[in-house]
Structures are given as structure tokens and as C-alpha cells.
Write an enzyme that holds these catalytic residues in place. Structure first.
Site, PDB file in Angstrom:
ATOM      1  N   LYS A  37      12.369  14.878 -43.201  1.00 60.82           N
ATOM      2  CA  LYS A  37      11.070  14.145 -42.622  1.00 60.82           C
ATOM      3  C   LYS A  37      10.708  12.504 -42.365  1.00 60.82           C
ATOM      4  O   LYS A  37      11.704  12.028 -43.285  1.00 60.82           O
ATOM      5  CB  LYS A  37      10.160  14.888 -43.508  1.00 60.82           C
ATOM      6  CG  LYS A  37      10.118  14.616 -44.576  1.00 60.82           C
ATOM      7  CD  LYS A  37       9.013  14.773 -45.525  1.00 60.82           C
ATOM      8  CE  LYS A  37       8.624  13.853 -47.180  1.00 60.82           C
ATOM      9  NZ  LYS A  37       7.383  14.716 -47.826  1.00 60.82           N
ATOM     10  N   TYR A 271       2.152 -18.437 -37.969  1.00 61.54           N
ATOM     11  CA  TYR A 271       0.905 -17.995 -37.509  1.00 61.54           C
ATOM     12  C   TYR A 271      -0.779 -18.844 -39.009  1.00 61.54           C
ATOM     13  O   TYR A 271       0.832 -18.292 -40.088  1.00 61.54           O
ATOM     14  CB  TYR A 271       0.790 -16.862 -37.577  1.00 61.54           C
ATOM     15  CG  TYR A 271       0.545 -16.341 -36.784  1.00 61.54           C
ATOM     16  CD1 TYR A 271      -0.708 -16.546 -34.934  1.00 61.54           C
ATOM     17  CD2 TYR A 271       1.871 -15.074 -36.318  1.00 61.54           C
ATOM     18  CE1 TYR A 271       0.063 -15.579 -33.565  1.00 61.54           C
ATOM     19  CE2 TYR A 271       1.474 -14.698 -34.769  1.00 61.54           C
ATOM     20  CZ  TYR A 271       1.006 -15.050 -33.649  1.00 61.54           C
ATOM     21  OH  TYR A 271       1.389 -14.531 -32.866  1.00 61.54           O
TER      22      TYR A 271
END
Length: 377
Positions: A37, A271
Site C-alpha cells: 500500500k 521565503y
């Protein structure tokens, strides 16, 4: 040729080694369901599944329909179980693609039965029993035995398996895990007393395989579900320290330096104002960001490996890019950077990254984006 200057490197030999480790622990006649998964925990579901099947896996386990359909398109005959919840609306796709579904209620089973009869096909199901995880499942009691009898009587369904899930078999003290197995075994024996049998009986995840195969708690099991251990990680740090089984790292997150620039003293990198250059700083830009699975919070917190040297990751990680400080580092544009992975290259491994973020290696590797190409070595 790589489509981007960043990628996930997957060690195929380590995948094979870790699967062999599973085989060395479980009973010789046991079936093994490789849990793939979340894109095989970041390793790439198709290639990882191919390797596990070559090594002797009998079954593949996933969490959701889209994962199962991706596998089915490559492995038309391999048994595939969706371990998670399957909405009723998915019934026809489950049936048409010969997928096995987890069932935990009579109502759900009735819908699946009706859809199977309508399609004139059979749907394989595994019944989920809740022995202490308190997530999904039937309670292991007399009422559930009656429910199982009703489910077994439904036409169009093939009741292929029964299973439970251990919630903390990686704990140092195994009381809860053993109590879960005691409840599951007692329930299986009650079913056997009423001539109710199942082709597959399973409970052990990686933690169960690594810590509970030397007792008799698994005496009624014939299928095992390794997950995280296939990808080189122990379910907990405590288990890593106490477990004699050697697992090998599979996944490394890598990127190339796409530009090197000199930034003068007194500037902010990236940033915000999270890294201030208190000296002239040589900055390497990597085409890798938090949208790829490199957590934003790692900026200014880790060192990465470049040519067997350690360089700090600086500033905040951007969505698609990040920065490394290259002062005193021998590096050039195009050089490879290891964000995490193989310890032999001096990089952090995913469990060390996880510890910094107060999480687990499962999250660190399973959130690596599909937009990163998987490169198998």
C-alpha cells in the site's frame, strides 16, 4: 533519462534481502502477503510487487481500490486483498477485477452479494475481526459467529479468509499483543467447533513477525502480512535494538544541485526570514521540495550528504525547491545530494529524519510523492 533533477533511489537487492528475512522467520509452509500500500511505502508498488512475487510472495495487500487496480493491470492473476474499507459503490469494480475485499458487517456483505449475483460472478472476501485495535471489525463473540454464519450463507461470495490486526506488537512488553492473539485464537477455535473454516487466517504484521513467531500464538495462522520491514525499517526503535533480524535500507531520497550561487553577507535565503547569511555564503539550489515529500520543517534542521561530505539544509523548504550551504564543501552543479537514505554515504536514514519530526519512518517514506521518479539499482 531522468525527467527531473530529483528522484527516489530504490535498492532492489535490499528488497530481496528483506523479503528473505521474512521467509527465514515465518513457518516454512506459510503464505506471505507482501503489503504494498501507499506505493509500496514509497518504493514504487509495481516494481516492488514484481520483486516480492519473484521471491515467493503469494498475495499482495493494499489499502484502497485505486492501488489494487494499478496492480491488477500489471499482475492479472495475482491475489490482491484490499485491507481497507471498500465503499459499496466499488463492488462491481472489485468483482470485475477479481479483487478480494475486507468485510466487517453483514450489511456490507449483503450489498456485495447482490452485486456479485447481478454480475454472475463471485467476490472473494476476508472477514475482519477487531481484537483490540478498535478500528474496524467484528467483535470476537457469539453474536459475530451468528453474523459470520449469515455472511457465509450469502450467494455470490467466497469467504476466503479471516484476520485481525495487532496494534502494538512492537512494544517491549507483549501483553496486549498476546491478549489480542489469545482472543483471535479462541474465536477461531469456536468457529472450528462449528465447522467454520477459512483458507487464510492472518494477524501478524511486521511487528508480529519480528517478535511473536517464537511462541505458539501463531499456531492457527497460515498467512503473514509483512509491511514496513520489507522496506528496511523496524516497527519501533526499541525493536531495532532488540531484534536479531538484519534489515537493509531500501529507499534513498536524492537530488542534483541545479545551481550554485554566491550570496553576500546580510541576506535572507528563500521565503521569509528563516536563514540569514552572516558571511558570504555559497548556496546550492536543489529541485526538490515539500510537494515531493521533503517536509518543510526540515529546513535549518538537517545535514545532507554531498560527495561524502555533510552540508546543512538551510532556509525553509519550498514547495518544489530547497537550499544547501556549500561553504567548505567540494561540490559543483550536477552533483548528487542525498537527503536521506543509505548510512554508508553519511546520510541520515528515514528513521532519523522521522525522529526529528516527532513521527515514524512509515510517514517519512510513504509520503514521498509519485511525481518523483523511482530509480531501481
Amino acid at each position: 533519462m531522468l525527467k527531473r533533477a530529483s528522484f527516489v533511489e530504490v535498492n532492489s537487492a535490499s528488497l530481496r534481502h528483506n523479503f528473505s528475512a521474512v521467509k527465514s522467520i515465518v513457518p516454512k509452509d506459510a503464505h506471505i502477503m507482501a503489503v504494498v500500500k501507499a506505493n509500496a511505502y514509497g518504493a514504487g508498488a509495481i516494481k516492488a510487487s514484481e520483486i516480492f512475487l519473484q521471491e515467493g510472495a503469494n498475495y499482495l495487500g493494499v489499502a484502497a481500490l485505486d492501488e489494487a487496480l494499478e496492480l491488477r493491470s500489471h499482475f492479472p492473476k495475482t491475489p490482491i486483498l484490499i485491507l481497507g474499507y471498500s465503499p459499496n459503490a466499488n463492488a462491481s469494480m472489485l468483482i470485475d477485477n477479481d479483487l478480494s475485499a475486507m468485510v466487517f458487517s453483514l450489511e456490507q456483505a449483503e450489498v456485495f452479494s447482490q452485486m456479485a449475483l447481478k454480475s454472475q460472478k463471485r467476490l472473494k472476501v476476508h472477514l475482519k475481526i477487531d481484537t483490540g485495535m478498535h478500528r474496524l471489525g467484528l467483535e470476537p463473540n457469539f453474536k459475530s459467529i451468528e453474523t459470520i454464519k449469515k455472511i457465509r450463507a450469502l450467494k455470490g461470495l467466497e469467504i476466503e479468509g479471516i484476520f485481525t490486526h495487532l496494534s502494538n506488537a512492537d512494544a517491549k512488553i507483549k501483553t496486549h499483543a498476546k491478549n489480542q492473539m489469545k482472543a483471535f485464537n479462541a474465536f477461531l477455535e469456536q468457529l472450528l467447533d462449528q465447522k467454520i473454516e477459512f483458507q487464510y487466517r492472518h494477524a501478524y504484521n511486521s511487528a508480529g513477525i519480528l517478535s511473536l513467531c517464537n511462541g505458539n500464538e501463531n499456531r492457527l495462522l497460515n498467512l503473514y502480512r509483512p509491511g514496513i520491514m520489507l522496506y528496511g525499517f523496524y516497527p519501533s526503535n526499541g525493536m531495532k535494538e532488540s531484534c536479531p533480524t538484519i534489515l537493509k535500507n531500501v529507499i534513498s531520497l536524492k537530488a542534483q544541485i541545479v545551481q550554485i550561487r554566491s550570496v553576500k553577507k546580510g541576506e535572507f535565503i528563500g521565503y521569509g526570514e528563516h536563514f540569514y547569511t552572516n558571511e558570504e555564503t555559497l548556496v546550492g539550489v536543489l529541485a526538490l521540495g515539500y510537494a515531493d515529500g521533503l517536509m518543510r520543517a526540515l529546513g535549518n534542521r538537517i545535514q545532507v550528504a554531498i560527495n561524502n561530505q555533510l552540508a546543512p539544509l538551510i532556509g525553509k523548504v519550498c514547495m518544489d525547491q530547497c537550499f544547501v550551504k556549500l561553504n567548505d564543501i567540494q561540490a559543483k552543479e550536477g552533483d548528487e545530494v542525498i537527503l536521506f537514505g543509505d548510512k554508508s554515504a553519511r546520510a541520515n536514514d528515514a528513521s532519523e529524519i522521522a525522529a526529528l519530526l516527532n513521527t515514524i519512518a512509515y510517514e517519512t517514506i510513504s509520503t514521498l510523492s509519485k511525481r518523483l521518479e523511482r530509480v531501481y539499482i
